[in-house]
Write an enzyme that holds these catalytic residues in place. Structure first.
Site, PDB file in Angstrom:
ATOM      1  CG  ASP B  11      -2.032   0.483   0.938  1.00  0.00           C
ATOM      2  OD1 ASP B  11      -2.501   1.128  -0.223  1.00  0.00           O
ATOM      3  OD2 ASP B  11      -3.277   0.664   1.867  1.00  0.00           O
ATOM      4  CG  ASP B  12      -0.341   4.760  -0.116  1.00  0.00           C
ATOM      5  OD1 ASP B  12      -1.174   4.095  -0.880  1.00  0.00           O
ATOM      6  OD2 ASP B  12      -0.647   5.741   0.745  1.00  0.00           O
ATOM      7  CB  CYS B  50      -6.274   2.759  -1.738  1.00  0.00           C
ATOM      8  SG  CYS B  50      -5.328   3.395  -0.953  1.00  0.00           S
ATOM      9  CG  HIS B 104      -9.910   0.325  -0.440  1.00  0.00           C
ATOM     10  ND1 HIS B 104      -8.998   0.997  -0.041  1.00  0.00           N
ATOM     11  CD2 HIS B 104     -10.926   1.061  -0.298  1.00  0.00           C
ATOM     12  CE1 HIS B 104      -9.332   2.020   1.021  1.00  0.00           C
ATOM     13  NE2 HIS B 104     -10.630   1.975   0.748  1.00  0.00           N
ATOM     14  CG  ASP B 300      -2.009   1.099  -3.573  1.00  0.00           C
ATOM     15  OD1 ASP B 300      -3.158   1.214  -2.979  1.00  0.00           O
ATOM     16  OD2 ASP B 300      -0.930   1.219  -3.504  1.00  0.00           O
ATOM     17  CG  HIS B 301      -1.441   4.691  -5.311  1.00  0.00           C
ATOM     18  ND1 HIS B 301      -0.840   5.226  -4.215  1.00  0.00           N
ATOM     19  CD2 HIS B 301      -2.516   4.280  -4.894  1.00  0.00           C
ATOM     20  CE1 HIS B 301      -1.697   5.364  -3.135  1.00  0.00           C
ATOM     21  NE2 HIS B 301      -2.697   4.543  -3.602  1.00  0.00           N
TER      22      HIS B 301
END
Lengths: 93, 429
Positions: B11-12, B50, B104, B300-301
């Site tokens: 995540d992130d 997300c 998510h 995810d990014h």
């Protein structure tokens, strides 16, 4: 050579930052930023978006960004308004 | 008869990793995975937030087709009954398992992580996930806070643990179950860190003395940045420590010394994540599954660490959309390792320091939406057809393209190594 491209997009509720700019709900989205990336550049146009029918109007450009990787890898100097960008716009469409 | 798949999504996580050339970070286990993998230097998410990003790469469709730009709709109801990548593997005889944050949570995955469509058993979520945004850190005068910068003593956390530690334990347990029942599996493990709050075992901060932490090279808001492009990082502003700074809206900035604290904690959280990944891959060795399991590592990014005066994600900048992406494919990205030899021995970031070169590196610009067709091809499944321009009525197709053909460079590298008798560039280097 076959140029590989990546597309990304991000929604906004308005042209200027406001409390829900980061995460607008669908019904509040008014502008969509569409980005096209290659190893040479990142081109983004922020266009009018209509949430009721999920359509984007690429004729109604609110703002644009263009960064050249070679001279500006950190994307600090937007040259969108300095050069003609029709070829990028056409490519994105 | 198709390989297993271990799909790790973080995540992130922006590519602040040794294998991506970051000189500051200590990420030996992810670097070791990279040394056996093909690593993509230019991989991008389709939307830097997300739920839209995860639904996009899990269904193989772009946000304009999932019609998820926020968090409040489920694609099967709101856009189309699109098959997901895990669902496709499940329909092709795989046992599919989800641990931690893969979809998510909430409406965007039908409050069930798209179970039972995507998963063979109900997805696992760590019991301590619910404390993620509680006031658990920054004790002052006997009071606790919900800070952004949140190093903690794990023994003092609810249940004496953290979500990602629990997820690793569950994933290791599932690997051993799958080893025993000898079924092909697609195990997705979703780690929460370094997503905010930057809550991690406090000992990791020792890896990053504050005097070594700099500001971003470009911490100012660029003059020519259109106001619509700027994201005001509202989520950061709501954390107790940031709220107390009374930062002006929308452009701030955060005080310099606090910026360095945030960057320090982001790096510390990355090393904490590296330990989790190291333990998981070490368990893959223990279970004897390293030679029969494809490992994918991605995020995810990305996340802005102060560049352009921005924090968080919510933009189209490269720092928010570029992600790590690497594929370990036994026999393709590395020669098979002799039986009994370890492929991913655990490396302690507190004692293991070195640079490493990935097995193969591709500079091709690729997209997360290509994960679905790429993994289908790597597992020997029929690659879903390319979607037509509109595909709302088509359950199975993809808007990405398989990127397996970019792997070839890594094969060449492997051949070179065989010639000079070194099958393991990682050890040889």
């Amino acid at each position: 050579s076959e140029e590989s491209v990546a597309f990304s997009q991000y929604p906004r509720p308005a042209d200027t930052p406001q409390w829900n700019s980061d995460k607008p709900k669908l019904k509040d989205i008014r502008i969509m930023g569409y980005s096209m990336r290659t190893v040479d550049y990142r081109y983004t146009v922020w266009v009018r978006f209509y949430p009721n029918n999920f359509s984007a109007d690429f004729e109604d450009v609110h703002a644009g960004e263009l960064y050249m990787v070679e001279t500006d890898p950190n994307q600090d100097y937007n040259i969108y308004n300095n050069i003609s960008h029709g070829v990028f716009h056409k490519k994105l469409l | 008869d198709g390989m297993n798949v271990l799909f790790i999504v973080v995540d992130d996580l922006r590519p602040v990793l040794g294998c991506y050339g970051d000189k500051l970070v200590k990420s030996p286990n992810i670097d070791q995975l990279a040394s056996r993998s093909v690593v993509f230097s230019n991989a991008y998410a389709q939307q830097a937030v997300c739920a839209p990003s995860r639904v996009s790469f899990l269904t193989g469709r772009r946000p304009d087709t999932t019609r998820l730009y926020d968090f409040y709709s489920y694609w099967r109801v709101h856009a189309g009954n699109y098959s997901t990548m895990p669902q496709y593997f499940k329909e092709n005889g795989y046992v599919t398992l989800s641990v931690g944050k893969v979809f998510h949570p909430g409406i965007s995955s039908n409050h069930s992580d798209d179970y039972p469509y995507s998963w063979s058993v109900p997805p696992f979520h760590p019991s301590t996930e619910k404390y993620e945004n509680d006031k658990t850190c920054g004790e002052k005068g006997g009071k606790l806070y919900a800070n952004l910068v949140c190093p903690v003593d794990v023994t003092e956390m609810p249940s004496g643990t953290l979500p990602d530690i629990q997820s690793t334990e569950e994933a290791i347990r599932l690997l051993n179950v799958m080893k025993t029942n000898k079924k092909k599996f697609f195990l997705a493990v979703g780690y929460h860190k370094p997503h905010i709050p930057l809550r991690y075992p406090q000992e990791f901060i020792k890896l990053y003395p504050l005097e070594n932490i700099t500001l971003a090279p470009d911490p100012w808001v660029p003059k020519q940045l259109p106001s619509v492009a700027y994201n005001p990082w509202m989520d950061i502003r709501q954390r107790d420590d940031v709220k107390a700074l009374n930062v002006s809206f929308p452009y701030g900035p955060l005080p310099d010394d606090f910026q360095r604290l945030v960057r320090q904690s982001y790096y510390a959280a990355v090393s904490y994540l590296d330990v989790q990944v190291g333990r998981l891959l070490n368990a893959l060795d223990d279970a004897g599954l390293s030679n029969s399991t494809i490992v994918v590592f991605t995020a995810d990014h990305g996340w802005s660490l102060g560049e352009h005066g921005e924090w968080a994600k919510y933009s189209n900048f490269d720092v928010a959309t570029r992600v790590p992406l690497m594929f370990y494919v036994p026999g393709m990205t590395t020669s098979s390792v002799p039986r009994g030899e370890r492929v991913f021995p655990y490396l302690d970031p507190f004692s293991h320091v070195w640079g490493t070169e990935p097995q193969g590196r591709s500079k091709k610009v690729v997209e997360l939406v290509s994960l679905f067709p790429t993994l289908a091809e790597l597992a020997g499944l029929q690659v879903p057809p390319a979607c037509p321009e509109t595909s709302f009525q088509i359950p199975l197709c993809t808007e990405g393209t398989s990127i397996v053909h970019y792997f070839n460079a890594s094969e060449e590298k492997v051949e070179e190594e065989k010639k000079d008798g070194c099958y393991d560039s990682y050890r040889c280097s």
